[in-house]
Motif scaffolding. Sequence first.
Motif, mmCIF file in Angstrom:
data_model
loop_
_atom_site.group_PDB
_atom_site.id
_atom_site.type_symbol
_atom_site.label_atom_id
_atom_site.label_comp_id
_atom_site.label_asym_id
_atom_site.label_seq_id
_atom_site.Cartn_x
_atom_site.Cartn_y
_atom_site.Cartn_z
ATOM 1 N N LYS A 28 -63.869 55.713 44.871
ATOM 2 C CA LYS A 28 -62.563 55.596 44.765
ATOM 3 C C LYS A 28 -62.080 54.516 43.598
ATOM 4 O O LYS A 28 -61.048 54.666 42.814
ATOM 5 C CB LYS A 28 -61.842 55.358 46.074
ATOM 6 C CG LYS A 28 -61.890 56.481 46.993
ATOM 7 C CD LYS A 28 -61.164 56.224 48.209
ATOM 8 C CE LYS A 28 -60.789 57.190 49.095
ATOM 9 N NZ LYS A 28 -60.415 57.094 50.464
ATOM 10 N N VAL A 29 -62.525 53.428 43.742
ATOM 11 C CA VAL A 29 -62.263 52.177 42.994
ATOM 12 C C VAL A 29 -62.711 52.725 41.508
ATOM 13 O O VAL A 29 -62.131 52.358 40.429
ATOM 14 C CB VAL A 29 -62.913 51.005 43.402
ATOM 15 C CG1 VAL A 29 -62.888 49.863 42.408
ATOM 16 C CG2 VAL A 29 -62.367 50.458 44.689
ATOM 17 N N GLU A 30 -63.982 53.260 41.380
ATOM 18 C CA GLU A 30 -64.345 53.695 40.099
ATOM 19 C C GLU A 30 -63.468 54.645 39.555
ATOM 20 O O GLU A 30 -63.125 54.611 38.286
ATOM 21 C CB GLU A 30 -65.692 54.231 40.383
ATOM 22 C CG GLU A 30 -66.384 54.514 38.730
ATOM 23 C CD GLU A 30 -67.670 55.189 38.811
ATOM 24 O OE1 GLU A 30 -68.663 54.961 37.989
ATOM 25 O OE2 GLU A 30 -68.217 56.012 39.875
ATOM 26 N N ASN A 31 -62.964 55.740 40.360
ATOM 27 C CA ASN A 31 -62.058 56.598 39.762
ATOM 28 C C ASN A 31 -60.877 56.057 39.259
ATOM 29 O O ASN A 31 -60.180 56.451 38.255
ATOM 30 C CB ASN A 31 -61.577 57.775 40.911
ATOM 31 C CG ASN A 31 -62.882 58.701 40.854
ATOM 32 O OD1 ASN A 31 -63.504 58.941 39.942
ATOM 33 N ND2 ASN A 31 -62.811 59.539 41.995
ATOM 34 N N ARG A 35 -59.544 56.186 35.477
ATOM 35 C CA ARG A 35 -58.152 57.012 35.155
ATOM 36 C C ARG A 35 -57.066 56.180 34.441
ATOM 37 O O ARG A 35 -56.572 56.377 33.714
ATOM 38 C CB ARG A 35 -57.583 57.446 36.564
ATOM 39 C CG ARG A 35 -58.121 58.797 36.795
ATOM 40 C CD ARG A 35 -57.673 59.027 38.254
ATOM 41 N NE ARG A 35 -58.264 60.363 38.802
ATOM 42 C CZ ARG A 35 -58.212 60.972 39.819
ATOM 43 N NH1 ARG A 35 -57.072 60.449 40.848
ATOM 44 N NH2 ARG A 35 -58.788 62.059 40.236
ATOM 45 N N SER A 36 -57.386 54.624 34.640
ATOM 46 C CA SER A 36 -56.615 53.878 33.897
ATOM 47 C C SER A 36 -56.733 53.647 32.681
ATOM 48 O O SER A 36 -56.131 53.303 31.837
ATOM 49 C CB SER A 36 -56.685 52.358 34.654
ATOM 50 O OG SER A 36 -57.800 51.884 34.365
ATOM 51 N N ARG A 37 -57.999 54.121 32.217
ATOM 52 C CA ARG A 37 -58.369 54.103 30.652
ATOM 53 C C ARG A 37 -57.742 55.582 29.826
ATOM 54 O O ARG A 37 -57.805 55.448 28.657
ATOM 55 C CB ARG A 37 -59.807 54.169 30.441
ATOM 56 C CG ARG A 37 -60.363 52.686 31.203
ATOM 57 C CD ARG A 37 -61.699 52.747 30.850
ATOM 58 N NE ARG A 37 -62.570 51.524 31.433
ATOM 59 C CZ ARG A 37 -63.606 51.128 31.505
ATOM 60 N NH1 ARG A 37 -64.780 52.107 30.959
ATOM 61 N NH2 ARG A 37 -64.233 50.158 32.020
ATOM 62 N N LEU A 38 -57.271 56.475 30.728
ATOM 63 C CA LEU A 38 -56.992 57.813 30.296
ATOM 64 C C LEU A 38 -55.445 57.550 29.646
ATOM 65 O O LEU A 38 -54.627 56.689 30.055
ATOM 66 C CB LEU A 38 -56.953 58.779 31.056
ATOM 67 C CG LEU A 38 -58.259 59.430 31.608
ATOM 68 C CD1 LEU A 38 -58.051 60.392 32.559
ATOM 69 C CD2 LEU A 38 -59.080 59.938 30.333
ATOM 70 N N PRO A 39 -55.062 58.183 28.594
ATOM 71 C CA PRO A 39 -53.890 58.304 28.122
ATOM 72 C C PRO A 39 -52.839 59.067 29.041
ATOM 73 O O PRO A 39 -53.282 59.552 30.041
ATOM 74 C CB PRO A 39 -53.733 59.081 26.913
ATOM 75 C CG PRO A 39 -55.081 59.848 27.001
ATOM 76 C CD PRO A 39 -56.191 59.110 27.880
ATOM 77 N N LYS A 40 -51.734 58.542 28.976
ATOM 78 C CA LYS A 40 -50.595 59.190 30.062
ATOM 79 C C LYS A 40 -50.677 60.542 29.937
ATOM 80 O O LYS A 40 -50.501 61.292 31.009
ATOM 81 C CB LYS A 40 -49.363 58.480 29.659
ATOM 82 C CG LYS A 40 -49.178 57.149 30.041
ATOM 83 C CD LYS A 40 -49.125 56.792 31.396
ATOM 84 C CE LYS A 40 -48.735 55.123 31.701
ATOM 85 N NZ LYS A 40 -49.221 54.883 32.825
ATOM 86 N N ARG A 41 -50.839 61.176 28.670
ATOM 87 C CA ARG A 41 -50.620 62.748 28.701
ATOM 88 C C ARG A 41 -52.024 63.295 27.878
ATOM 89 O O ARG A 41 -52.327 62.703 26.960
ATOM 90 C CB ARG A 41 -49.404 63.040 28.046
ATOM 91 C CG ARG A 41 -49.053 64.619 27.920
ATOM 92 C CD ARG A 41 -47.809 64.919 27.274
ATOM 93 N NE ARG A 41 -47.606 66.436 27.278
ATOM 94 C CZ ARG A 41 -47.011 66.900 27.723
ATOM 95 N NH1 ARG A 41 -45.884 66.462 28.598
ATOM 96 N NH2 ARG A 41 -46.841 68.470 27.722
ATOM 97 N N ILE A 42 -52.354 64.153 28.508
ATOM 98 C CA ILE A 42 -53.518 64.873 27.853
ATOM 99 C C ILE A 42 -53.269 66.392 27.370
ATOM 100 O O ILE A 42 -52.805 67.024 28.207
ATOM 101 C CB ILE A 42 -54.826 64.868 28.691
ATOM 102 C CG1 ILE A 42 -55.344 63.444 29.010
ATOM 103 C CG2 ILE A 42 -56.024 65.462 27.915
ATOM 104 C CD1 ILE A 42 -56.221 63.592 30.156
ATOM 105 N N THR A 43 -53.212 66.617 26.145
ATOM 106 C CA THR A 43 -53.065 67.732 25.711
ATOM 107 C C THR A 43 -54.249 68.530 25.402
ATOM 108 O O THR A 43 -55.257 68.157 25.072
ATOM 109 C CB THR A 43 -52.089 67.696 24.269
ATOM 110 O OG1 THR A 43 -52.930 67.037 23.247
ATOM 111 C CG2 THR A 43 -50.651 67.062 24.499
ATOM 112 N N ILE A 44 -54.143 69.893 25.699
ATOM 113 C CA ILE A 44 -55.226 70.949 25.540
ATOM 114 C C ILE A 44 -54.866 71.711 24.452
ATOM 115 O O ILE A 44 -54.076 72.552 24.326
ATOM 116 C CB ILE A 44 -55.590 71.432 26.807
ATOM 117 C CG1 ILE A 44 -55.918 70.642 28.357
ATOM 118 C CG2 ILE A 44 -56.790 72.528 26.643
ATOM 119 C CD1 ILE A 44 -57.122 69.855 28.040
#
Length: 53
Positions: A28-31, A35-44
């Motif tokens: 849970k902590v690792e996730n 997730r904190s390293r991801l951008p706010k929005r991810i476009t596909i």
Amino acid sequence: MPNFFQSLLLVIAGATENELARQVKYLKVENQILRSRLPKRITITPRNELRRC
């Protein structure tokens, strides 16, 4: 004698349960960290969509 084996199994089961709880907490902590390293929005893009299949 059967009581001894039952007690032993209960100890092993309890230890296993504690280990699983510890691993879940770690994941849970690792996730959260990942997730904190991801951008706010991810476009596909359409190209990304094809790679998922």
